[in-house]
Design a protein around this motif. Sequence first.
Motif: not given
Length: 288
Positions: A165-170, A192-204
């Motif tokens: 989750k902490e890597k959603t900004v990447q 690249k959302p902030q972890p608190i704003d990320a809708p999931s932890t599924l990264g492209v």
Amino acid sequence: MKAIKKAVFPVAGLGTRFLPATKANPKEMLPVVDKPLIQYAVEEAIQSGITELIFVTGRNKRSIEDHFDKNVELEASLIASNKNFLLESIRSIIPSHVKCIYTRQSEPLGLGHAVLQAKTIINDEPFAVLLADDLTDAHTPVLKQLILQHQKEQSSVIAIEDIPKEKTVQYGIVDVGDSKNNLYKINSIVEKPQPIDAPSTLGVIGRYVFNPEIFDCLEKIKPGKGGEIQLTDAIQMLLGQQAIFAYLFEGKRYDCGDKLGFIKANIEFSKKHPEIGKEFTEFLKSAS
């Protein structure tokens, strides 16, 4: 729908995370054991049925073209030295039925802008995009997995993986509905959302199969994060017109745009290398 035979390789980036190594040498030419990153991506594409390789290049990228071109002097030297194995290793980089096409991205205006440079070459066909930074290792090539899903759904498909989750900004992050056999229908995507704003932890990750309508979206969107034309924004726009799917691929992916990921890839690929694998594995055991 036409079979997917064309793949775009955006290779115009500056590679600043690997300076000074990439000051004069493209990041895509950094080697993992004995092959540059871009060659791994090209091999994946060819193994997936791609026959036209479209490289979107920039300044100081001439070595990529040279790598995939014929080197008459080197081949002559290898023939004279009777180094047939090495001769075959360079002759087989691009099979005779595969064509390389090069086009220039004149300004570094983002990944979406780079993909857009290939529009006239794609010519209204579905196509693939591969980012050499993402080195994949899978029994079935990751791109082929996406193409198979595209054939079933007749829709654009992008590769995803579950990330910390902490890597959603990447990453570009997707919000999805229910899944079936690792295939998710995308509700939305955000860059690249902030972890608190990320809708999931599924990264492209850097494997995509697009229907050609993505180009219309790339032409219409305004610059996004960093003042760049973001591919993520074009995908979000396309979602308003047609279904797009995300596929949780089978296999391993190494982020070779990151120093640690690049080192990990070199270690893992060295362990499996037919020439040095056994000795290297023994070295690792002795060094630990």
